[in-house]
Design a protein around this motif. Structure first.
Motif, PDB file in Angstrom:
ATOM      1  N   VAL A 108      -5.165  -1.645  14.520  1.00 56.14           N
ATOM      2  CA  VAL A 108      -4.008  -2.431  14.048  1.00 56.14           C
ATOM      3  C   VAL A 108      -2.941  -2.540  15.004  1.00 56.14           C
ATOM      4  O   VAL A 108      -2.700  -1.437  15.577  1.00 56.14           O
ATOM      5  N   ARG A 119      -5.801  15.662   1.443  1.00 52.35           N
ATOM      6  CA  ARG A 119      -5.970  15.624   3.058  1.00 52.35           C
ATOM      7  C   ARG A 119      -5.303  16.739   3.716  1.00 52.35           C
ATOM      8  O   ARG A 119      -4.184  16.995   3.224  1.00 52.35           O
ATOM      9  N   THR A 135      -7.870  -2.088   2.016  1.00 51.48           N
ATOM     10  CA  THR A 135      -8.493  -1.044   3.092  1.00 51.48           C
ATOM     11  C   THR A 135     -10.074  -1.251   2.919  1.00 51.48           C
ATOM     12  O   THR A 135     -10.645  -2.158   1.929  1.00 51.48           O
ATOM     13  N   GLY A 160       0.465   5.211   0.922  1.00 53.90           N
ATOM     14  CA  GLY A 160      -0.114   6.654   1.480  1.00 53.90           C
ATOM     15  C   GLY A 160       0.347   8.001   1.050  1.00 53.90           C
ATOM     16  O   GLY A 160       1.322   7.846   0.367  1.00 53.90           O
ATOM     17  N   SER A 161      -0.214   8.923   1.603  1.00 50.32           N
ATOM     18  CA  SER A 161       0.490  10.292   0.993  1.00 50.32           C
ATOM     19  C   SER A 161       1.938  10.636   1.729  1.00 50.32           C
ATOM     20  O   SER A 161       2.547  11.182   1.274  1.00 50.32           O
ATOM     21  N   SER A 162       1.835   9.918   2.750  1.00 50.17           N
ATOM     22  CA  SER A 162       3.435  10.007   3.640  1.00 50.17           C
ATOM     23  C   SER A 162       4.223   8.832   3.348  1.00 50.17           C
ATOM     24  O   SER A 162       5.438   9.078   3.679  1.00 50.17           O
ATOM     25  N   ALA A 163       3.863   7.766   3.269  1.00 51.08           N
ATOM     26  CA  ALA A 163       4.798   6.443   3.519  1.00 51.08           C
ATOM     27  C   ALA A 163       4.256   5.473   2.654  1.00 51.08           C
ATOM     28  O   ALA A 163       3.220   5.361   1.894  1.00 51.08           O
ATOM     29  N   GLU A 191       1.266  -5.030  12.605  1.00 48.50           N
ATOM     30  CA  GLU A 191       0.137  -6.643  12.270  1.00 48.50           C
ATOM     31  C   GLU A 191      -0.135  -6.448  10.925  1.00 48.50           C
ATOM     32  O   GLU A 191      -0.561  -5.255  10.432  1.00 48.50           O
ATOM     33  N   ASP A 220      -3.992   3.605  10.417  1.00 46.39           N
ATOM     34  CA  ASP A 220      -3.230   4.991  10.067  1.00 46.39           C
ATOM     35  C   ASP A 220      -3.687   5.979  11.323  1.00 46.39           C
ATOM     36  O   ASP A 220      -4.413   6.632  11.309  1.00 46.39           O
ATOM     37  N   LYS A 278       5.756  -0.067   7.406  1.00 46.03           N
ATOM     38  CA  LYS A 278       5.492   1.225   6.916  1.00 46.03           C
ATOM     39  C   LYS A 278       6.859   2.116   7.049  1.00 46.03           C
ATOM     40  O   LYS A 278       7.356   2.175   8.134  1.00 46.03           O
ATOM     41  N   VAL A 318      -2.839  -6.678   8.191  1.00 45.65           N
ATOM     42  CA  VAL A 318      -4.285  -7.037   8.120  1.00 45.65           C
ATOM     43  C   VAL A 318      -4.253  -7.355   6.244  1.00 45.65           C
ATOM     44  O   VAL A 318      -4.277  -6.331   5.591  1.00 45.65           O
ATOM     45  N   VAL A 336       3.944   1.065   2.537  1.00 44.59           N
ATOM     46  CA  VAL A 336       3.879  -0.003   3.262  1.00 44.59           C
ATOM     47  C   VAL A 336       3.909  -1.356   2.637  1.00 44.59           C
ATOM     48  O   VAL A 336       3.598  -1.482   1.344  1.00 44.59           O
ATOM     49  N   GLY A 361       0.912  -1.298   0.047  1.00 43.62           N
ATOM     50  CA  GLY A 361       0.032  -0.008  -0.020  1.00 43.62           C
ATOM     51  C   GLY A 361       0.741   1.330   0.057  1.00 43.62           C
ATOM     52  O   GLY A 361       2.102   1.076   0.383  1.00 43.62           O
TER      53      GLY A 361
HETATM   54  N1  LIG Z   1      -1.096  -3.112   8.853  1.00 46.69           N
HETATM   55  C1  LIG Z   1      -1.432  -3.141   7.523  1.00 46.69           C
HETATM   56  N2  LIG Z   1      -1.478  -4.068   7.040  1.00 46.69           N
HETATM   57  C2  LIG Z   1      -2.044  -4.325   5.533  1.00 46.69           C
HETATM   58  N3  LIG Z   1      -2.043  -3.081   4.817  1.00 46.69           N
HETATM   59  C3  LIG Z   1      -1.487  -1.853   5.492  1.00 46.69           C
HETATM   60  C4  LIG Z   1      -1.242  -1.871   6.819  1.00 46.69           C
HETATM   61  N4  LIG Z   1      -1.285  -0.548   7.064  1.00 46.69           N
HETATM   62  C5  LIG Z   1      -1.079   0.206   5.662  1.00 46.69           C
HETATM   63  N5  LIG Z   1      -1.552  -0.583   4.838  1.00 46.69           N
HETATM   64  C6  LIG Z   1      -1.781  -0.271   3.292  1.00 46.69           C
HETATM   65  O1  LIG Z   1      -0.954   0.534   3.124  1.00 46.69           O
HETATM   66  C7  LIG Z   1      -1.805   1.844   2.839  1.00 46.69           C
HETATM   67  C8  LIG Z   1      -1.143   3.139   3.322  1.00 46.69           C
HETATM   68  O2  LIG Z   1      -1.098   3.020   4.717  1.00 46.69           O
HETATM   69  P1  LIG Z   1      -1.501   4.348   5.479  1.00 46.69           P
HETATM   70  O3  LIG Z   1      -2.732   4.638   5.137  1.00 46.69           O
HETATM   71  O4  LIG Z   1      -1.190   4.084   7.085  1.00 46.69           O
HETATM   72  O5  LIG Z   1      -0.333   5.467   4.918  1.00 46.69           O
HETATM   73  P2  LIG Z   1      -0.189   6.888   4.982  1.00 46.69           P
HETATM   74  O6  LIG Z   1       0.857   7.218   4.358  1.00 46.69           O
HETATM   75  O7  LIG Z   1      -0.325   7.400   6.554  1.00 46.69           O
HETATM   76  O8  LIG Z   1      -1.524   7.297   4.366  1.00 46.69           O
HETATM   77  P3  LIG Z   1      -2.281   8.642   4.266  1.00 46.69           P
HETATM   78  O9  LIG Z   1      -1.501   9.708   4.944  1.00 46.69           O
HETATM   79  O10 LIG Z   1      -2.345   9.076   2.910  1.00 46.69           O
HETATM   80  O11 LIG Z   1      -3.773   8.341   4.831  1.00 46.69           O
HETATM   81  C9  LIG Z   1      -3.002   1.563   3.078  1.00 46.69           C
HETATM   82  O12 LIG Z   1      -4.242   2.334   2.311  1.00 46.69           O
HETATM   83  C10 LIG Z   1      -3.164   0.065   3.197  1.00 46.69           C
HETATM   84  O13 LIG Z   1      -3.450  -0.293   1.765  1.00 46.69           O
END
Ligand SMILES: Nc1ncnc2c1ncn2[C@@H]1O[C@H](COP(=O)(O)OP(=O)(O)OP(=O)(O)O)[C@@H](O)[C@H]1O
Length: 400
Positions: free
Chosen positions: A58, A380, A85, A12-15, A79, A142, A32, A81, A17, A10
């Motif tokens: 999580v 966001r 999402t 996200g906008s900052s990281a 963990e 998140d 992450k 999952v 995974v 996955g």
């Molecule tokens: N514990 C996990 N198990 C499985 N997949 C995960 C997990 N955590 C995150 N992901 C996947 O990684 C993606 C990005 O994670 P997350 O939303 O935590 O990142 P973020 O950079 O904080 O996102 P944003 O800032 O855009 O909301 C999630 O949309 C999901 O698809």
């Protein structure tokens, strides 16, 4: 802890995974990761997660720093999952979930919220894209925007914690920049229930986050409640979507609402779990791993060229559930970072400019800034390092 980095699961906008495998136990985690130099928000998220333990949030597995390709990376192990999402699950089910499934997930998100709230945390960014699903149900993920509330004073430490979240899911008082307490999560939960019921935009016709914020904050309206839902579900939504935060029901109160109680009696969870486990699109399926390859583009171009490329990438603003995202951030020194990313892996870029004047001098029309912000489901507003309320003000000034 020793572990091996696997495929990307996955972004996200900052990281980013990844899957990770423990060298000792072979257990699969989600890790992450961000560059150490930009890891303060992730470290904060790690500290919060490490203090929590609930089947509906999580799980924390540790954190460490690695050196990979000459880069120091900060890693938060969680963990894994495996179902992706809730937003992805909605799409897998054809764009909306049936009412029993909505009730099933809602009840678990609420149990997670009840746990967070009773431990003094506001999540601040509840939405389908931040809820992770598996055959056992839903878990809140998140915690990057989460903040602590002073339970004794029952108030937020406004000075320490900026307002954050995703505009379409923000409560009116949050959109107006007034406060972000426990009731704000309940409003976002109501929006997430509507997301499950419609799979579409909560605010049809509003195509950029600034107009959404303005509308949510000042129009006096809430998102439309789908007609096809039962009376109980509509009543439940009515309790979540009261515009006055003091009138919104609490998580523990909502857990006793007849919408959830009746569904629990009917389904007892079994039917839903069986149906889930038949899903062929778990992220642990090898096909999904194989299809997931993300390229990193170079960053040698001048800021001007790169901003122009981002502008081209951003296209028209659309407040939809696609996975593409573009983020503009502003830190305390008012450096502006513009990033673009495509889930398909074709675009990855990031630039930093010193201030808005520089962004202007790069020849990008201010309308495009809104476009850049409005793209994808993660236009966001999050903590210090991300789009600040200051930056939002610039947009509101420009927009009005
Ligand atoms: N514990 C996990 N198990 C499985 N997949 C995960 C997990 N955590 C995150 N992901 C996947 O990684 C993606 C990005 O994670 P997350 O939303 O935590 O990142 P973020 O950079 O904080 O996102 P944003 O800032 O855009 O909301 C999630 O949309 C999901 O698809």
């Amino acid at each position: 802890m020793y572990w091996t980095r696997g495929h990307i699961i996955g972004r996200g906008s900052s990281a980013t995974v990844y899957a990770a495998t423990s060298s000792q136990s072979g257990e699969v985690y989600a890790v992450k990761s961000v560059k150490l130099s930009k890891s303060e928000p992730l470290q904060r998220e790690g500290r919060i997660l490490s203090s929590l333990s609930s089947p509906y949030v999580v799980g924390y597995k540790g954190c460490d720093i690695t050196k990979e390709n000459n880069l120091f990376m900060y890693n938060l192990l969680m963990e894994c999952v495996p179902g992706g999402t809730l937003s992805q699950e909605i799409r897998r089910k054809g764009g909306r979930l049936d009412e029993s499934r909505i009730g099933f997930y809602t009840s678990q998100i609420l149990k997670g919220l009840d746990y967070l709230h009773s431990n003094g945390f506001v999540h601040c960014d509840i939405k389908g894209a931040n809820v992770l699903v598996s055959e056992n149900g839903a878990k809140i993920g998140d915690m990057g925007c989460a903040k602590r509330v002073n339970l004794v004073a029952n108030d937020l430490d406004h000075a320490a914690e900026p307002i954050g979240g995703t505009p379409a899911f923000m409560a009116p008082e949050v959109a107006r920049g007034e406060e972000q307490g426990f009731p704000a999560d309940i409003w976002s939960l109501g929006c997430t229930v509507i997301e499950m019921a419609t799979g579409g935009s909560l605010w049809p016709g509003l195509t950029d986050p600034v107009s959404v914020l303005y509308h949510v904050g000042f129009s006096g309206e809430g998102p439309e409640i789908p007609n096809w839902l039962s009376g109980e579900a509509k009543d439940f939504l009515g309790k979540c979507l009261r515009r006055d935060p003091k009138e919104r029901w609490t998580a523990s109160h909502l857990l006793k609402h007849k919408f959830l109680r009746e569904l629990e009696l009917i389904s007892n969870g079994k039917e839903i779990q069986e149906s889930y486990s038949n899903s062929p699109t778990s992220i642990l399926d090898q096909g999904i791993w194989n299809s997931c390859s993300l390229g990193e583009s170079g960053v040698q171009d001048s800021p001007e060229k790169r901003i122009q490329r981002l502008e081209l990438c951003s296209g028209n603003a659309s407040w939809t559930f696609d996975e593409n995202w573009v983020t503009i951030r502003c830190n305390n020194n008012e450096n502006i970072e513009v990033e673009a990313e495509s889930c398909s892996g074709s675009v990855s870029d990031s630039i930093i400019v010193d201030n808005l004047t520089e962004l202007r001098s790069c020849g990008v029309a201010e309308e495009s800034w809104v476009n850049l912000l409005g793209r994808g489901n993660s236009g966001r507003f999050v903590g210090d390092e991300a789009i600040s309320m200051w930056f939002m003000t610039q947009f509101l000034t420009h927009y009005s």
